[in-house]
Design an enzyme around this catalytic site. Structure first.
Site, PDB file in Angstrom:
ATOM      1  N   GLU A   1     -25.277   4.934   5.357  1.00  0.00           N
ATOM      2  CA  GLU A   1     -24.790   5.379   6.670  1.00  0.00           C
ATOM      3  C   GLU A   1     -24.870   6.901   6.766  1.00  0.00           C
ATOM      4  O   GLU A   1     -25.231   7.451   7.806  1.00  0.00           O
ATOM      5  CB  GLU A   1     -23.346   4.893   6.890  1.00  0.00           C
ATOM      6  CG  GLU A   1     -23.310   3.377   7.102  1.00  0.00           C
ATOM      7  CD  GLU A   1     -21.919   2.807   7.354  1.00  0.00           C
ATOM      8  OE1 GLU A   1     -20.928   3.515   7.102  1.00  0.00           O
ATOM      9  OE2 GLU A   1     -21.840   1.654   7.803  1.00  0.00           O
TER      10      GLU A   1
ATOM     11  N   GLY B   1      -3.012   4.179   5.127  1.00  0.00           N
ATOM     12  CA  GLY B   1      -4.377   3.739   5.439  1.00  0.00           C
ATOM     13  C   GLY B   1      -4.307   2.395   6.158  1.00  0.00           C
ATOM     14  O   GLY B   1      -3.247   1.980   6.640  1.00  0.00           O
TER      15      GLY B   1
HETATM   16  C1  LIG Z   1     -17.455   6.758   3.972  1.00  0.00           C
HETATM   17  C2  LIG Z   1     -16.843   5.372   4.006  1.00  0.00           C
HETATM   18  C3  LIG Z   1     -17.375   4.419   4.860  1.00  0.00           C
HETATM   19  C4  LIG Z   1     -16.799   3.151   4.936  1.00  0.00           C
HETATM   20  N1  LIG Z   1     -17.335   2.248   5.814  1.00  0.00           N
HETATM   21  C5  LIG Z   1     -16.723   1.071   5.981  1.00  0.00           C
HETATM   22  C6  LIG Z   1     -17.182   0.158   6.967  1.00  0.00           C
HETATM   23  O1  LIG Z   1     -18.167   0.422   7.667  1.00  0.00           O
HETATM   24  N2  LIG Z   1     -16.510  -0.998   7.132  1.00  0.00           N
HETATM   25  C7  LIG Z   1     -15.405  -1.299   6.396  1.00  0.00           C
HETATM   26  O2  LIG Z   1     -14.799  -2.352   6.616  1.00  0.00           O
HETATM   27  N3  LIG Z   1     -14.967  -0.492   5.439  1.00  0.00           N
HETATM   28  C8  LIG Z   1     -15.594   0.693   5.212  1.00  0.00           C
HETATM   29  N4  LIG Z   1     -15.145   1.549   4.265  1.00  0.00           N
HETATM   30  C9  LIG Z   1     -14.050   1.127   3.381  1.00  0.00           C
HETATM   31  C10 LIG Z   1     -12.699   1.258   4.031  1.00  0.00           C
HETATM   32  O3  LIG Z   1     -12.585   2.496   4.700  1.00  0.00           O
HETATM   33  C11 LIG Z   1     -11.626   1.125   2.963  1.00  0.00           C
HETATM   34  O4  LIG Z   1     -11.781  -0.132   2.359  1.00  0.00           O
HETATM   35  C12 LIG Z   1     -10.226   1.223   3.561  1.00  0.00           C
HETATM   36  O5  LIG Z   1     -10.018   2.500   4.110  1.00  0.00           O
HETATM   37  C13 LIG Z   1      -9.165   0.959   2.491  1.00  0.00           C
HETATM   38  O6  LIG Z   1      -7.913   1.062   3.077  1.00  0.00           O
HETATM   39  P1  LIG Z   1      -6.637   1.386   2.202  1.00  0.00           P
HETATM   40  O7  LIG Z   1      -5.487   1.426   3.147  1.00  0.00           O
HETATM   41  O8  LIG Z   1      -6.581   0.501   1.024  1.00  0.00           O
HETATM   42  O9  LIG Z   1      -6.911   2.838   1.609  1.00  0.00           O
HETATM   43  P2  LIG Z   1      -7.116   4.222   2.385  1.00  0.00           P
HETATM   44  O10 LIG Z   1      -7.681   4.015   3.734  1.00  0.00           O
HETATM   45  O11 LIG Z   1      -7.849   5.078   1.433  1.00  0.00           O
HETATM   46  O12 LIG Z   1      -5.639   4.765   2.566  1.00  0.00           O
HETATM   47  C14 LIG Z   1      -4.879   5.236   1.485  1.00  0.00           C
HETATM   48  C15 LIG Z   1      -3.857   6.215   2.016  1.00  0.00           C
HETATM   49  O13 LIG Z   1      -3.050   6.632   0.898  1.00  0.00           O
HETATM   50  C16 LIG Z   1      -2.811   8.027   1.018  1.00  0.00           C
HETATM   51  N5  LIG Z   1      -2.541   8.535  -0.338  1.00  0.00           N
HETATM   52  C17 LIG Z   1      -3.404   8.595  -1.380  1.00  0.00           C
HETATM   53  N6  LIG Z   1      -2.792   9.090  -2.468  1.00  0.00           N
HETATM   54  C18 LIG Z   1      -1.516   9.342  -2.112  1.00  0.00           C
HETATM   55  C19 LIG Z   1      -0.370   9.837  -2.790  1.00  0.00           C
HETATM   56  N7  LIG Z   1      -0.406  10.166  -4.100  1.00  0.00           N
HETATM   57  N8  LIG Z   1       0.780   9.948  -2.117  1.00  0.00           N
HETATM   58  C20 LIG Z   1       0.855   9.619  -0.802  1.00  0.00           C
HETATM   59  N9  LIG Z   1      -0.189   9.147  -0.109  1.00  0.00           N
HETATM   60  C21 LIG Z   1      -1.353   9.003  -0.752  1.00  0.00           C
HETATM   61  C22 LIG Z   1      -4.076   8.586   1.613  1.00  0.00           C
HETATM   62  O14 LIG Z   1      -3.825   9.821   2.266  1.00  0.00           O
HETATM   63  C23 LIG Z   1      -4.476   7.477   2.597  1.00  0.00           C
HETATM   64  O15 LIG Z   1      -3.967   7.713   3.885  1.00  0.00           O
HETATM   65  C24 LIG Z   1     -15.697   2.829   4.129  1.00  0.00           C
HETATM   66  C25 LIG Z   1     -15.171   3.782   3.260  1.00  0.00           C
HETATM   67  C26 LIG Z   1     -15.734   5.051   3.188  1.00  0.00           C
HETATM   68  C27 LIG Z   1     -15.163   6.066   2.266  1.00  0.00           C
END
Ligand SMILES: Cc1cc2nc3c(=O)[nH]c(=O)nc-3n(C[C@H](O)[C@H](O)[C@H](O)COP(=O)(O)OP(=O)(O)OC[C@H]3O[C@@H](n4cnc5c(N)ncnc54)[C@H](O)[C@@H]3O)c2cc1C
Length: 429
Positions: free
Chosen positions: A174, A17
């Site tokens: 949204e 992510g």
């Molecule tokens: C509908 C929606 C709208 C949003 N709108 C906004 C916005 O407008 N502005 C903003 O700044 N933020 C927004 N956010 C929040 C933002 O998207 C998240 O804060 C951000 O994606 C977090 O990033 P991350 O890398 O921590 O997690 P994630 O993006 O969730 O990435 C985690 C990754 O881990 C992988 N994964 C999970 N479990 C496992 C496993 N067991 N083994 C291997 N891989 C795994 C997943 O496939 C994923 O690719 C929104 C979120 C959502 C759901």
């Protein structure tokens, strides 16, 4: 005697992510081997999922091949595999599909998962909005309901076209805003026999207001904008149960609706339960100021999985920009440790909290209190989110789709392709 090359430190980055990508990219040029593992072979741009669900963007503008992101980074290997457990003492991660991986440094960027807070029927019947599969499922379901109501108009009174969106935060607002645009500007033209008032959209928030994180004047603007676009706003009530065609609220009100979109709750990836650590609200992992996990200076937690407190009163929200920046800081800190330097504390550069309500309508609130709303805020939202997209190609695709939709009010993606053609032609029969 043959030269034995010392093994380079291995950095395992769990999750591709924003947080995982930020960490892996920050290790470009570092003397380490980086292994990025994600259960999908693509990165998901979550902030735009609702645009896939409402036919504004194609899946490929919101999901990007992970391997493609690291073509220019020879110290990165990518695996598609699902992490099932982590042994912090043995410094090892276990997976469903591949052998365990040992690490010298671990970056935990596994994000969050939806929680239904035990709401009856929600796990079986609600449509969450957290993954690309969720968005695609909702998109197909909505189109399928409109086609079904076209074939059998009695379904309209049963709520086939009605949608209840749960949660008055950015995901809920949204989603309902984008659905309102899709309904009022596109689907009622595709299906002219349906009167707009027969396709109801309702947003339900348990608290006293939508967008509790924004100032009252932005909350009021949000409510007014949604109502002007034909959305019923219900606050101070919550969903108590969900059935395939009915949604019951705590107040006792029953809404006929064949679709319930869940934008109400998240908790950190359940894998954190295997860590034996004390977890904070939402099961998030508390981290030190340099983003390391307490007692484990070789493990970093970043993005949605982490509880990053700037002070005891201020915990950073689960946002894309926090995830990207915290991931990058963790990567830089690993590089510093490998280079024999001390880690540095994470400092978040806040570009403002922002959310869209629909075309030409958004709200922005900056840290020191300044606010924006309307078209200017919508442009600011677009600029910040284009910058977050992972490649220039994705940015170009999103620009083309948004601009086209802005001028033409068209949604070209509203077709449903059968997923298994073999069934249709009877292959193997
Ligand atoms: C509908 C929606 C709208 C949003 N709108 C906004 C916005 O407008 N502005 C903003 O700044 N933020 C927004 N956010 C929040 C933002 O998207 C998240 O804060 C951000 O994606 C977090 O990033 P991350 O890398 O921590 O997690 P994630 O993006 O969730 O990435 C985690 C990754 O881990 C992988 N994964 C999970 N479990 C496992 C496993 N067991 N083994 C291997 N891989 C795994 C997943 O496939 C994923 O690719 C929104 C979120 C959502 C759901």
């Amino acid at each position: 005697m043959a030269d034995v090359q010392p093994r380079r430190p291995r950095v395992v980055v769990l999750g591709g992510g924003f947080a995982g990508i930020g960490a892996a990219r920050a290790l470009k040029g570092a003397d380490v081997d980086v292994v990025v593992v994600d259960k999908n072979n693509f990165h998901t741009f979550q902030p735009l999922l609702y645009q896939v669900a409402t036919d504004l963007l194609e899946t490929t503008a919101v999901g990007h091949a992970l391997r493609d992101l690291f073509h220019e980074q020879p110290n990165v290997t990518v695996h598609q595999a699902t992490a099932t457990g982590i042994d912090l003492d043995a410094r090892e991660v276990r997976f469903e599909e591949i052998e365990p991986l040992r690490y010298d440094y671990l970056v935990l960027g596994l994000g969050a998962v939806v929680t239904f807070f035990g709401t009856e029927g929600a796990a079986g019947h609600a449509f969450p909005m957290y993954t690309l599969a969720d968005a695609e499922r909702l998109r197909r379901h909505v189109l399928e309901r409109w086609e079904a109501a076209d074939r059998d108009p009695s379904l309209v009174a049963d709520g086939a076209l009605d949608v209840v969106v749960v949660g008055g935060g950015p995901t809920g607002v949204e989603s309902v805003g984008a659905l309102a645009e899709l309904y009022r500007e596109i689907l009622t033209k595709d299906f002219p026999r349906v009167r707009p008032e027969d396709a109801k959209l309702t947003i339900v928030e348990a608290g006293p207001t939508l967008f509790s994180m924004f100032k009252p004047k932005l909350q009021e603007y949000t409510r007014r904008t949604l109502e002007d676009r034909g959305v019923e706003v219900v606050v101070g009530d919550a969903v108590s149960s969900v059935a395939p065609t009915r949604v019951t609220l705590k107040s006792g009100r029953v809404l006929n609706a064949h679709t319930l979109v869940w934008g109400a709750g998240l908790q950190a990836n359940p894998i954190v339960a295997s860590l034996g650590l004390e977890l904070e609200r939402g099961h998030r992992v508390r981290v030190e100021s340099d983003l390391t996990v307490p007692e484990h200076p070789e493990v970093f937690a970043v993005g949605d999985i982490a509880w990053i407190a700037e002070s005891p009163e201020s915990v950073l929200p689960q946002l894309g920009s926090v995830a990207l920046q915290s991931g990058a800081c963790a990567g830089e800190n690993v590089a510093r440790l490998v280079g024999g330097k001390a880690t540095k504390p994470f400092e978040y550069k806040d570009k403002g909290t922002m959310a869209t309500i629909g075309r030409g309508a958004a709200v922005v609130q900056f840290r020191h209190g300044r606010t924006m709303k309307g078209k200017a805020a919508f442009l600011a939202w677009g600029a910040v989110h284009l910058a977050l997209l992972s490649t220039g190609e994705d940015r170009a695709k999103a620009m083309v789709d948004w601009t086209w939709a802005g001028f033409s009010h068209e949604r070209p993606g509203r077709i449903t392709v059968p997923t298994d053609d073999r069934d249709e032609v009877g292959v193997g029969a």
